[in-house]
Design an enzyme around this catalytic site. Structure first.
Site, PDB file in Angstrom:
ATOM      1  N   ARG A 305       2.736  -2.753   2.149  1.00 15.70           N
ATOM      2  CA  ARG A 305       3.696  -2.800   1.046  1.00 15.70           C
ATOM      3  C   ARG A 305       3.007  -3.017  -0.291  1.00 15.70           C
ATOM      4  O   ARG A 305       3.390  -2.419  -1.297  1.00 15.70           O
ATOM      5  CB  ARG A 305       4.758  -3.875   1.325  1.00 15.70           C
ATOM      6  CG  ARG A 305       5.689  -3.422   2.424  1.00 15.70           C
ATOM      7  CD  ARG A 305       6.784  -4.416   2.764  1.00 15.70           C
ATOM      8  NE  ARG A 305       7.734  -3.763   3.671  1.00 15.70           N
ATOM      9  CZ  ARG A 305       8.781  -4.368   4.228  1.00 15.70           C
ATOM     10  NH1 ARG A 305       9.016  -5.647   3.973  1.00 15.70           N
ATOM     11  NH2 ARG A 305       9.589  -3.704   5.030  1.00 15.70           N
ATOM     12  N   TYR A 432       9.808   4.552   0.986  1.00 16.63           N
ATOM     13  CA  TYR A 432       9.034   4.300   2.213  1.00 16.63           C
ATOM     14  C   TYR A 432       8.383   2.909   2.242  1.00 16.63           C
ATOM     15  O   TYR A 432       8.342   2.234   1.249  1.00 16.63           O
ATOM     16  CB  TYR A 432       8.069   5.437   2.544  1.00 16.63           C
ATOM     17  CG  TYR A 432       6.901   5.797   1.646  1.00 16.63           C
ATOM     18  CD1 TYR A 432       6.356   4.942   0.716  1.00 16.63           C
ATOM     19  CD2 TYR A 432       6.305   7.059   1.800  1.00 16.63           C
ATOM     20  CE1 TYR A 432       5.261   5.320  -0.048  1.00 16.63           C
ATOM     21  CE2 TYR A 432       5.220   7.444   1.042  1.00 16.63           C
ATOM     22  CZ  TYR A 432       4.696   6.556   0.121  1.00 16.63           C
ATOM     23  OH  TYR A 432       3.614   6.929  -0.620  1.00 16.63           O
ATOM     24  N   GLU A 433       7.971   2.500   3.439  1.00 17.73           N
ATOM     25  CA  GLU A 433       7.502   1.117   3.687  1.00 17.73           C
ATOM     26  C   GLU A 433       8.565   0.084   3.313  1.00 17.73           C
ATOM     27  O   GLU A 433       8.249  -1.000   2.820  1.00 17.73           O
ATOM     28  CB  GLU A 433       6.190   0.830   2.943  1.00 17.73           C
ATOM     29  CG  GLU A 433       4.975   1.524   3.519  1.00 17.73           C
ATOM     30  CD  GLU A 433       4.610   1.062   4.921  1.00 17.73           C
ATOM     31  OE1 GLU A 433       4.949  -0.079   5.290  1.00 17.73           O
ATOM     32  OE2 GLU A 433       4.007   1.871   5.659  1.00 17.73           O
ATOM     33  N   GLY A 434       9.820   0.427   3.539  1.00 16.64           N
ATOM     34  CA  GLY A 434      10.918  -0.495   3.215  1.00 16.64           C
ATOM     35  C   GLY A 434      11.468  -0.188   1.837  1.00 16.64           C
ATOM     36  O   GLY A 434      10.767  -0.331   0.842  1.00 16.64           O
TER      37      GLY A 434
END
Lengths: 589, 589
Positions: A305, A432-434
């Site tokens: 992140r 993306y990645e949360g």
């Protein structure tokens, strides 16, 4: 687009003045590493980024990877063909030792501090976001195996992954399991020393390519007897080619890219639908213990992140440089004497440029400071800053790359100009990645409410101390410091509101994104204030380049005066609570 | 994408409750027009928009117009071929009489109120922005000729332009003359009753196509003896085909599309480089007097700029509907009993949907209220609101279409989903017809400082009256009214700051965009407050659909609580002034 130049002076300023790089290296026992070495490394990385990767950025945008799917008769291996030129660039990247920069020494890595790796990574991401995604995600795969794999797995895979000879991918998402990994359906059935994996994964970045002779897929799947939900997910290594007894790629595994997505941006990066086990099952090896896959994902999430947050900084920097060049060259106005001038003279164009310049500097400060906390092992602070780095930096990157287009006027809308690519590429970063929503929830929930707001209180204390020193500076910083003080009070009030309102189950979720954005602007203001203090001290001591240091003073002033006041509207939205957000029933929308 | 449905109930609510449509029609002497007729017209327009134009929206995005350039031998006419299907849709649009809705009766128009035309136009723009640009710009050409053309020009061109048999284009921009029209180089040389035009124009929307048998280009050019700068620009009519004695298209004029731009969005609309006079000169006819072209442009600018503001509303509405459908259908969470639910249950998704819903309603209110001021002939108010409609609505549209993508998560980044098209299409709106920077300058300069802030003071007085009534509502609106009051005070303070600081030549330009955005949020809050007052009154009187009216109350509450507080950070940025914006010299960037 090939005109990107890494802003090394600013990166070194942050490393030396905010991260205290030399001190960090000593404190973590890396006596042989120092600012001087960092400078050499950044210079060399800059050459590769500016000279090799940046010129391929537009090439990848225009020449998407393709999926070649020819039947076995022809002898041509099916799979993804990456954009022409990327394989050579990857070879240079690998041969330069860039892949192994922060890798563990026992597996051939150079063991350099994480924060230095982050500073170098900014260069790759600015130069070519689509290309640089490949090693970024590979890093996640390396970490998964490093932290949780058996010695056998480590010995078999880490040396070649760290050297960059093999790339790695992360296979989490399925058509019905995005943010909600509880719904993962991919199966893993034990057979002798391995498992047979069957299932489909989507949105797999760099899921296939021809740049390396193997690709190591990390795959989330369920064992036959696994409990339902997130507690029944296990993590597997599934190599594209299985290894022979010498550890070299041999038999093709049953893991294939079966289609490529047509995306808004990052065209140079193949986003694959991966199919595992269409021909009986892909051979996979369990990482760590069964049913702990989700926990293993979380251990590397901070790194991944923060990496995406860094992409937000990187694409904003590239967009800024592109827009700045245009603003200096574009003749538009006519002066009274008939001479003409460029649009950088216009106050509103300057306002946009200052917003881009000062914000990228604040982002860089936050990205590197958060990254250094990983080196320091300051896990509470890492946990707290990560959703802010991911959420705030990538959201702000949307606005900055938007301004990058806007400064170009009508030309910004024309694809040939190049400004629009940064804008399109940046758009994935808040997803993306949360998503940003997930970052907000993470910050209000696991990172704040779960510890009674203690970690946030400690950060606020540290910020308060910095702002007090900033207030003492006076002069050109009177208003800037005043705005930082208000932002600090807003941060304190937001924290208190969250603690006071947790009985409303919708409150944290309703406030979450505004809460995260508020702390982003506050942290940005705090670090720009610190930057101004350091720059002023150096100027007073007659150290450093006064031109650069004076520029930093103005940049800090602008950021605190024009960007930091946004905490006001964030706080108002937080304090309005969930009432008008949750009131409508679904049919009323 | 073909699922767009015009939100007719909300459009009628604004027409009836905020614009007081019946009263307006009586006051402007159009006794035969009323809310009932408007409703019938909107229903019919909705059918064409939803059923014919919307299904072509994605078709145009994927199948760009092409430029066919075949030499004369083949007998094929060179020129732009629009997306297949567009010509049939255009025929339906024209045959339905939609082109002539607000046109002058003496030239075959239906002479309906401008505000009704605006409400109908929202439908075309939501359904298919690229298509609807063609009649939108044609409207500008019609107005130029109507207001400034000779009777002969009017008789020759207006009937067929108003009926839609011929389309019109606006040819202003040249490679070195964008915002700065002083630099226009295109030449016009008088020959007998006409002029020969030579020069190149860029960014000409719908500059060529095969949908109609003629196209009427309005072209800015210089006479041989014209003074330098903006005072030497004249306006010409240059038809694609010159007219024979019966007034029918005959000989091909020397005006050609020579290339098409490759753009970020609105792919279905051909953006042409137009070349005039490559073969000796294009025949043109002077509109009005020589050297008054720029003034003529300004007379229609309010209409065109309000039209682009409306596009911001329209694309946001389409994006909202698309995202809402996804949020209702996308299953993501799992409840404790194992049942699954859709993402619309999540507070942060609701926050985004409420932001989209309430903001489009506020935009619609502002667009129609401003448009009705044109009918009322309230020119001071039209002048004042136009840059706010153009600037604020299109800027907010960027955020809303961004959220439309965000709600889709990873699917939003995949082009097939369709969410990204709205985001890409919207991106032009803050650029063409005067960038956001130009709108800001217009608002602080010609619309405020030029009259000593008088017009803005009158608007603020009217807003103050509305907010006082809103404060008296109480109950669920306590916080909402409080935020509106603060916003009003911020508006008053911003106006005062501008008047007090005009001695700093960089101050208006530095503050301009924040100033314009502040008044956008304030006007939005004011009109949503009025909407709540009207809805409450109808509920109390037992009139109307209580479901719709209660929804409006919540929407107004949300907008005032969560969006209106943004005036705070706008004011802070304004009051920070130009110091840190103007301080750096160019080399320090």
């Amino acid at each position: 687009m090939s005109d990107y130049i890494h802003p090394q002076r600013d990166a070194e300023f942050v490393l030396n003045e905010l991260v205290q790089f030399d001190q960090l290296c000593k404190a973590t026992g890396q006596d042989e590493v120092n600012a001087e070495l960092a400078s050499v490394i950044l210079t060399e990385a800059g050459k590769l980024g500016n000279g090799v990767l940046a010129p391929l950025n537009k090439v990848g945008d225009l020449n998407h990877p393709t999926l070649v799917d020819i039947d076995g008769q022809s002898g041509v291996e099916s799979g993804v063909r990456e954009t022409a030129g990327f394989a050579d660039a990857y070879r240079e990247y690998m041969d330069g030792g860039w892949s192994s920069l922060t890798g563990a020494e026992e597996f051939g890595g150079q063991n350099l501090p994480n924060v230095l790796g982050t500073a170098v990574n900014e260069i790759w991401q600015s130069a070519n976001l689509a290309f640089a995604l490949c090693p970024l995600l590979g890093q996640g795969a390396i970490e998964s195996i490093s932290h949780h794999g058996s010695d056998q797995l480590k010995q078999a895979y880490l040396p070649k992954m760290i050297s960059g000879e093999w790339t790695g991918t992360m296979n989490l998402t399925e058509p019905d399991a995005g943010t909600d990994l509880a719904a993962v359906k991919t199966k893993a059935v034990p057979v002798n020393d391995h498992y047979l994996i069957t299932g489909q994964k989507i949105f797999i970045t760099w899921g296939d390519h021809q740049m390396t002779d193997n690709i190591v897929h990390l795959v989330l799947a369920r064992l036959p007897d696994a409990p339902a939900g997130v507690k029944g997910i296990s993590l597997f290594v599934v190599p594209k080619f299985m290894l022979d007894e010498q550890g070299n790629p041999a038999q093709r595994n049953d893991a294939y890219a079966v289609s490529l997505e047509h995306k808004l941006g990052i065209h140079g990066s193949p986003t694959c639908v991966m199919s595992f086990g269409d021909n009986g099952g892909a051979v996979g090896y369990l990482v760590g213990e069964p049913n702990k896959g989700l926990a293993y994902m979380f251990t590397m999430m901070n790194h991944a992140r923060q990496g995406v947050g860094l992409q937000g900084l990187a694409v904003s920097e590239a967009s800024y440089q592109h827009a700045l060049e245009y603003a200096k060259e574009r003749i538009q106005g006519t002066q009274k004497d008939g001479s003409r001038y460029s649009i950088i003279k216009f106050p509103d164009v300057r306002r946009m440029l200052m917003q881009m310049k000062s914000s990228t500097e604040a982002m860089r400060a936050l990205c590197l400071v958060a990254s250094a906390e990983i080196d320091r092992g300051n896990s509470a602070r890492v946990e707290l800053l990560t959703p802010i780095v991911k959420g705030w930096v990538t959201e702000l990157a949307q606005e900055l790359t938007y301004l990058g287009v806007q400064i170009h006027g009508g030309m910004g809308f024309i694809e040939e100009t190049g400004a629009a690519q940064f804008y399109r590429d940046a758009r994935i970063l808040t997803i993306y990645e949360g998503t940003t929503g997930i970052q907000g929830l993470d910050l209000v929930g696991r990172k704040t409410l779960a510890n009674g707001g203690q970690h946030l209180a400690e950060l606020l204390d540290e910020i308060a101390e910095g702002i007090s020193r900033f207030e003492a500076l006076g002069g050109q910083f009177d208003l800037a410091a005043q705005q930082c003080r208000i932002a600090l009070e807003n941060g304190i009030a937001a924290r208190q509101w969250l603690l006071d309102n947790k009985q409303d189950l919708s409150a944290p979720g309703s406030a979450s994104v505004s809460f995260m954005m508020l702390f982003g602007y506050l942290c940005g203001g705090w670090l720009m204030a610190k930057s101004a203090l350091q720059a002023k001290a150096k100027l007073d001591a007659g150290e450093g380049d006064p031109e650069f240091l004076n520029t930093k003073l103005t940049s800090a002033q602008f950021f605190c005066e024009h960007m930091v006041p946004r905490t006001q509207s964030c706080l108002a939205s937080i304090q309005a609570g969930s009432e008008s957000i949750m009131k409508l029933d679904e049919l009323q929308f």
